[in-house]
Design an enzyme around this catalytic site. Structure first.
Site, PDB file in Angstrom:
ATOM      1  N   HIS A   1     -15.781  -9.354   1.123  1.00 44.56           N
ATOM      2  CA  HIS A   1     -14.864 -10.396   1.591  1.00 44.56           C
ATOM      3  C   HIS A   1     -15.155 -11.720   0.921  1.00 44.56           C
ATOM      4  CE1 HIS A   1     -13.522 -13.610   4.351  1.00 44.56           C
ATOM      5  NE2 HIS A   1     -12.466 -12.830   4.474  1.00 44.56           N
TER       6      HIS A   1
ATOM      7  N   TYR B   1       9.874 -36.369 -17.035  1.00 44.20           N
ATOM      8  CA  TYR B   1       8.463 -35.979 -17.087  1.00 44.20           C
ATOM      9  C   TYR B   1       7.843 -36.008 -15.704  1.00 44.20           C
ATOM     10  CZ  TYR B   1       7.241 -40.897 -16.437  1.00 44.20           C
ATOM     11  OH  TYR B   1       7.114 -42.155 -15.908  1.00 44.20           O
TER      12      TYR B   1
ATOM     13  N   GLY C   1      -7.971  -8.449   4.475  1.00 38.18           N
ATOM     14  CA  GLY C   1      -8.810  -8.494   5.673  1.00 38.18           C
ATOM     15  C   GLY C   1      -8.118  -9.024   6.896  1.00 38.18           C
TER      16      GLY C   1
ATOM     17  N   CYS D   1       5.015 -39.988 -10.824  1.00 35.26           N
ATOM     18  CA  CYS D   1       3.564 -40.104 -10.858  1.00 35.26           C
ATOM     19  C   CYS D   1       3.099 -39.878  -9.418  1.00 35.26           C
ATOM     20  CB  CYS D   1       3.117 -41.448 -11.405  1.00 35.26           C
ATOM     21  SG  CYS D   1       3.680 -42.858 -10.474  1.00 35.26           S
TER      22      CYS D   1
ATOM     23  N   ARG E   1      -3.194   2.818   8.431  1.00 35.94           N
ATOM     24  CA  ARG E   1      -3.511   1.588   7.714  1.00 35.94           C
ATOM     25  C   ARG E   1      -2.321   0.641   7.685  1.00 35.94           C
ATOM     26  NH1 ARG E   1      -6.214   3.751   2.230  1.00 35.94           N
ATOM     27  NH2 ARG E   1      -7.655   2.020   2.510  1.00 35.94           N
TER      28      ARG E   1
ATOM     29  N   LYS F   1       0.829  -1.202   0.000  1.00 31.31           N
ATOM     30  CA  LYS F   1       0.000   0.000   0.000  1.00 31.31           C
ATOM     31  C   LYS F   1       0.865   1.254   0.000  1.00 31.31           C
ATOM     32  CE  LYS F   1      -3.801  -0.444   2.265  1.00 31.31           C
ATOM     33  NZ  LYS F   1      -4.139  -1.034   3.566  1.00 31.31           N
TER      34      LYS F   1
END
Lengths: 874, 874
Positions: A457, A850, A106, A830, A97, A27
């Site tokens: 929210h 992979y 929040g 896997c 703040r 902020k």
């Protein structure tokens, strides 16, 4: 390190900038940046996170010289706005703040309108010539300060306010008269005096210091700590505190406050999007107390202001090259920007925005790929309601988070958690949500709220979680005590089925069939960019031809895990399987296996066809045989009748195990009952040969599970080769196939060199490796594992993201040992971790060939694999 | 490598010697050595094990030039004994005997009296003027050759012989007439012709070749393979074949055959000990077909021969410096030695012999320590029958293997195995035993045979296994089919209780109380020698003051594992424990814990007192709580009544786990229910302080089980320190104590550096490390683990001897990581492997500080630790 703690932002006299977010919080840094950009920001200053860090390291004492710095900056601020803090003449009010380097929506506290007391109240009323406004501001200040700083439950103030309104027969706050407000303020003060045994603090300087310390303390509230653990954020970062001169959206009908996004956060479409509220302060919008107006209305109400806002948003988006979420206030027809930040968005929206921005030349493809959190990508596949169905709409609200969900109604997060543990699908229905509801929301299928807009929210959190949400369903009234609600004229009890569509905002009666959504062009483009960058191949775990086709559609380059036991569980086959298991001798077993052979062959035929040209790794039977057996006496007796044998109970009981996870399973079955494995191998290879004869390109990889010693693998490999040479000869096809093994026991990893000498490939079964390596049963760890993660004892659930510090060593060791004796041996993963971006980054670093994951996770894995490569780039 | 395959032994013309046992086998090497020592050995030659190795590597073909070498040696042999092989005039008969580098009793084959056919039979009869002898020899040869070489079941020949005897109404073989023998031989040959569809082979040279190949083949019979696996011997060694000129103990009453030990193999006492049989061949004694005479009788029967034998045995023992087991034959009053080897002996006897030989100056202490197999040392603690009891003796035989045993009668090894799986204690009762009975014997508490002497199969094997055995109980008659036996006049059914005393040879009615035996002076001296050499300290696993005292008596240097849960299982406490577990809230739990505190404190007080001056490692609660809960509905209901609550079934059910081994246990309990651990810590430290005030030297080591992450340890350590500071302050004692952890999960080993930073000590819990590292549940692996070991897939049961190749790496890694961050961190082993000599050798190489094992294994561990050091010496 600089010893400076406080940084001003005031037009040209701004010391911070956007890249100082670690010090100034998001902020503070962005306020400074906006000020530098010439955007109209109410001036103020930001206390660095360093002060907060000091505060917690020094028994909650502020750094010695901090307050001098604050006072100095306060004086400059007074000069720059021409008001005086604590002065009854032309009083300066400020907001205090919180702001950490990352968004913690929040989680932490804010106090607005600070600096008011009976003196400055009078001054404010006189200066603005608006007593109502001054009183409204004062009552807001008292309740907010009392809640945040003094720790008095905020609902008690709301209760006083509501009572006053109902006494006066009015609906909204703005209808309260000056007299009403005075009465409310008096009652507020009485409440504070009773609760704290002190008068409400009158000295503005004392108010400021208390508020700064309260914001610091809000960094370590339980819910903030939990949130950081959930997100993997450090507790050592601390929060900054921004002290900013107040501008007032509650100064009457020429004032307003609002929130806006530079693009649509739900869909990503390029249109200005937002909400505002006349005669209100910021928290009124965010908390969802009244339902606000769409930003389009502003164009009609205050066309000049709207034009200014459009200029600002374009400037900001161009500057930040990302979609922005802005807070603004209009005070007497003058526009102020109070905050800007990268806007939260759904995965679909993130994808569209990133791809659009590449097209717009704002960012490049690599940047675009980094913009989408890979782990949220499968949100895009959230289901929608089947459009062919006729549904009964019970109510409508805002489509706050896309996707449809269906489940049983619950009215509290506790209940949601309780039922979720029992695998019930629930829809959380609330008047509004608060940070206390996060756990409940995370287990619910979807969320419905009676109040609140697109930035409430509920809406923000649901989008972040990828949960469907409908907010602001005005006709919804909940009776929490009686566990029911009225939706229009219809009364619904707890556990009643309900459906919501977070895209359209509709709430629908009963349980409704949901279908998967289609892929967008942006999505397809983004995945294809990722596909060109990533080094890891992505395979899918698929047990049926349908799943295989789906995986292939999503871009899977093969099947990394085909679990043959899922075929065994099929309702139509289970009798044969049971007969095979309970066979009284080998002869009977052989007969049953003969019947199972064509069935399994058909399974593999379909999969090979679906994966034409791509490798298919098939795991031989893995689970303990007793998992296939019936459990209830009734079922057991019925099986015995069908099998024409006497009682089976004893035999079945004798097969049960104390710790089946460590029991007679995996290749242990293949060694004690080789005929089962032989049947499976025969089915695989016969299917392979027959498909090959039809010009399908078949690459079978036969995988031996749960090897603990190379000798097991040797034995199984030997009989696989025997069966193979027989089948290939009979079918007359020179089918190439591989025989490999899972590395899923610590001992296999430790002796991976010995195993690599015999095996064509490794597939790391990180699920079982986690169970054995950590001594954690996936089935039983629920009792304590959540607590472990919540308490920060473990950074994350090791079944979700691989334990790199511990097990990672074992995986690395196995990779090195395997490559040491067989350079280039094919290796993959896997198991759940194959679809987890954090783990994929690790596997990419190990240079595996992979990862394999569920079909819906394939795009996530492709993206994560590309991100892993981009992160490595210098 | 020498290309020679055949080595002669014939007085001075002897080419082999004792240290060539790898080539010549134990038998061949020792025959050569005896020949060199001037002892009267029938001359012969030995075919090297190399020929056997070649045979199996080349599709069972003999090496090309082997037979030429054999023929050459056969000619020399003919010259040296003045007889001719296959010649009817003065025929040379030979024995063809197997002999590996290690003793494999009864595992491989032997053929005696080879070279007979109708021609040579006649020649033998004429030359010896003893037709009966020649025929007796011939019938022996036919049955033995047919069994060993032609594979015809030996009992079928015995059956013919028995029928002939019963037809003639005689009891022993020697009473058969010439005519009877002829009839028997005819029937033997008919049987062979019928079974093989060929006549019995007449050509002596062909007989020889067939016999040599048969002996080679006997190396790879299933039972030999199983035996080698059991013993860890290599399958590649092969057997040698010794071809030796026959001498005959069956030439009438001036002939005999016997077996003798230079010292008593059961007790170790220094007296000549043996048995012989007049007019018999070797196999009659070994197979236990007739009960032989004691060697003392020989002194009376043939005093000169006896004198000669005594000279020989003294010479051999002095030469080999070890107790010898000899085979001899007396042919017409002339003594021949057929074999000598280190004699098998009980552990007690091994200890006594080794210690005596040190006193006699034959060997030094280090040699003495290496003479006793450490893993058999606890045989010495075999129980004996309480001498105070009046027992009813049902029969008497030979005390063939010391110690008493009590259990249920079984008549077959299959039955023994079956019942042993159900944890039944069984006594195997057999007419005689054979190598097929090894598995049955190994699970039985003790063995009783109707036939056979001290050197019968049953006796030899039982001693090697450390099982009590009574052999040759003549009044015992078994009816295997009806599953009962007659013992004198008393009929006993299967499963009837019975007791045997392998020291006295008595068989006793019913179940009898057994007591532990006392330690001998030799034992104490040997353990004290070992104690001075070994580097590892030896601690004991003990849960009670009684066990602690016992362990201390045996030389334990502390307690390495005190399991606090065993205290919880106590019948008198279990109600409190259950109440604590099922407490509906913390308040109730705290109350119950208060009641448990003094009870646990008392436990620890006793143990500290017993271990005055020595460290005591106490493990905090480890097993899952549901293990303490009742299982049957009846018990559950009764508990609910006692607790004055409603139904408990659901709660208990909800606590059960799929895989409790990987579930909510160990320090996971300490973290979710810290009060339980706190109570235990309080009890330990209060006990410690109070004992310290009484001048007991107390060294508590608090051990945290099942740590998977250092954070768990940190949390538990923190509250241990909290409790400690409170207790120590209250008690006013500055008690020193340590806080350490078990390394029993792979992840703990992998992150041992992190854990070592926090912990005062490590104790490797190799039981759980084996379960998790190998993915093997100890409870469930019975189904396949035995098969794995039997098939050679695993060298040994990893729960018995640590898997050094796999898990060993993990232990070593943890040791190195631990020492890397905290050099000298105290490390030990608790768990079964702490008492296993092979594992102890490994732990010694890792330079751990101690191993901990059950009290009775302490001397074993001390000896094994000393042997490990001696093995390391250059």
């Amino acid at each position: 390190m600089s010893k400076q703690f406080v940084y001003a932002f005031a037009g040209e006299k701004t010391h911070g900038k956007a890249d100082m977010r670690n010090d100034l919080g998001g902020k503070g840094a962005n306020l400074a940046e906006m000020a530098l950009l010439g955007i109209n920001v109410p001036p103020g200053f930001t206390i660095s996170t360093k002060a907060c860090v000091y505060f917690f390291k020094n028994k909650k004492k502020l750094p010695p010289k901090l307050w001098d710095e604050v006072l100095e900056h306060l004086q400059s601020l007074e000069k720059s706005v021409g008001k005086k803090f604590g002065c009854s003449d032309n009083p300066l009010l400020v907001s205090v703040r919180s702001g950490a380097r990352v968004s913690m929506p929040g989680m932490m506290d804010t106090v607005l309108n600070l600096g008011l007391n009976e003196d400055t109240l009078r001054g404010l009323a006189q200066k603005t010539e608006n007593e109502w406004f001054a009183l409204d501001t004062y009552r807001r200040f008292i309740s907010m300060f009392s809640n945040v700083v003094l720790g008095i439950d905020g609902t008690r103030f709301e209760h006083i306010l509501e009572k006053e309104k109902s006494r006066r027969g009015i609906k909204v706050d703005t209808e309260l008269s000056v007299r009403d407000l005075k009465s409310v303020i008096k009652k507020f003060k009485t409440l504070v005096a009773r609760e704290t045994r002190k008068n409400f603090p009158d000295d503005p300087m004392k108010q400021l210091r208390m508020a700064v310390e309260a914001v610091f303390n809000s960094w370590n509230t339980e819910r903030a700590v939990v949130y950081r653990k959930m997100k993997g954020y450090s507790h050592d970062w601390g929060t900054a505190v921004t002290v900013q001169s107040m501008v007032f959206g509650n100064m009457g009908t020429t004032s307003a406050t609002g929130v806006a996004f530079t693009r649509n956060p739900a869909t990503g479409e390029k249109n200005f999007f937002g909400e505002y509220m006349i005669n209100a302060q910021g928290e009124d919008v965010v908390a969802g107390i009244r339902t606000p107006n769409s930003i389009d209305q502003l164009e009609k109400d205050m066309p000049e202001i709207y034009k200014g806002l459009v200029q600002v948003y374009k400037k900001l988006e161009n500057h930040y090259k990302d979609m922005q979420d802005m807070e603004f206030t209009i005070e007497n027809e003058k526009l102020y920007l109070l905050q800007t930040r990268a806007g939260k968005r759904t995965a679909a929206s993130a994808v569209k925005i990133a791809v659009d921005m590449v097209d717009e030349g704002l960012i490049n493809k690599r940047e675009a790929l980094m913009r989408v959190p890979a782990d949220q990508l499968d949100q895009i596949f959230h289901p929608t309601i089947d459009p062919k169905l006729k549904t009964k709409i019970l109510g409508e609200g805002l489509g706050a988070s896309p996707g449809a969900a269906t489940g049983k109604i619950v009215f509290s997060s506790e209940r949601a958690l309780e039922l979720a543990k029992k695998k019930e699908k629930v829809i959380l229905v609330r008047t509004e949500t608060s940070p206390e509801d996060i756990h409940g929301m995370s287990v619910a299928e979807g969320i419905i709220t009676a109040k609140g807009g697109m930035t409430s929210h509920a809406a923000v959190v649901a989008r972040a979680m990828g949960k469907p949400c409908v907010s602001g369903v005005e006709e919804l009234a909940i009776n929490g005590k009686r566990k029911n609600c009225l939706l229009g004229a219809i009364k619904l009890k707890e556990l009643a089925p309900i459906t919501l569509d977070g895209t359209t905002g509709q709430v629908i009666e009963g349980k409704v069939n949901l279908i998967k959504s289609h892929l967008t062009a942006s999505f397809t483009r983004m995945v294809s960019w990722a596909g060109k960058i990533r080094r890891l191949k992505i395979r899918a775990n698929a047990d049926t031809p349908q799943e295989a086709l789906l995986a292939r559609d999503f871009g899977a380059q093969g099947i990394g895990l085909c679990r043959t036991e899922h075929m065994f569980f099929d309702e139509k086959r289970i009798f044969l399987v049971r007969k095979m298991i309970l066979a009284k001798n080998d002869k009977v077993r052989t007969e049953v296996l003969k019947k199972l052979l064509p069935i399994q062959r058909k399974d593999f035929t379909g999969i090979f066809k679906a994966m034409d040209g791509l490798p298919v790794t098939i795991r031989l039977l893995d689970p303990p045989l007793h998992e296939f057996l019936p459990r209830s006496t009734k079922e057991i007796n019925s099986l015995a009748r069908e099998m024409k044998v006497g009682a089976l109970g004893k035999k079945i009981e004798s097969m049960s195990e104390m710790n089946p996870m460590l029991g007679h399973r995996g290749c242990r079955l293949g060694i004690t009952f080789p005929d089962i494995y032989k049947m499976q191998v025969r089915a695989i290879l016969e299917a392979g040969c027959r498909m090959a004869k039809k010009d399908v390109k078949v690459y079978p990889e036969i995988m031996v599970p749960l090897v603990l010693h190379v000798n097991e693998f040797k034995i199984v490999r030997e009989f696989i080769l025997e069966v193979a040479s027989e089948v290939l000869k009979k079918e007359g096809v020179d089918l190439k196939f591989k025989i490999g093994t899972m590395i899923e026991l610590p001992r296999a990893a430790l002796t991976a060199d010995e195993i690599a000498r015999e095996a064509d490939f490794f597939s790391f079964g990180t699920n079982d490796l986690t169970q054995t390596g950590l001594g954690l049963s996936r089935d039983d760890s629920g009792n304590f594992l959540r607590q472990y993660v919540d308490q920060g004892l473990l950074n994350h659930d090791p079944f979700v993201s691989l334990d790199q510090d511990g097990l990672g060593q074992l995986v690395q060791l196995a990779v090195e040992k395997g490559r040491g004796v067989k350079p280039g041996i094919h290796m993959g993963i896997c198991g759940e971790h194959g679809g987890d971006p954090v783990s994929i980054d690790f596997f990419n670093r190990l240079n595996l060939d992979y990862v394999s994951c569920s079909p819906y996770r394939v795009p996530t894995a492709i993206l994560a694999a590309a991100q892993a490569v981009i992160k490595e780039e210098p």
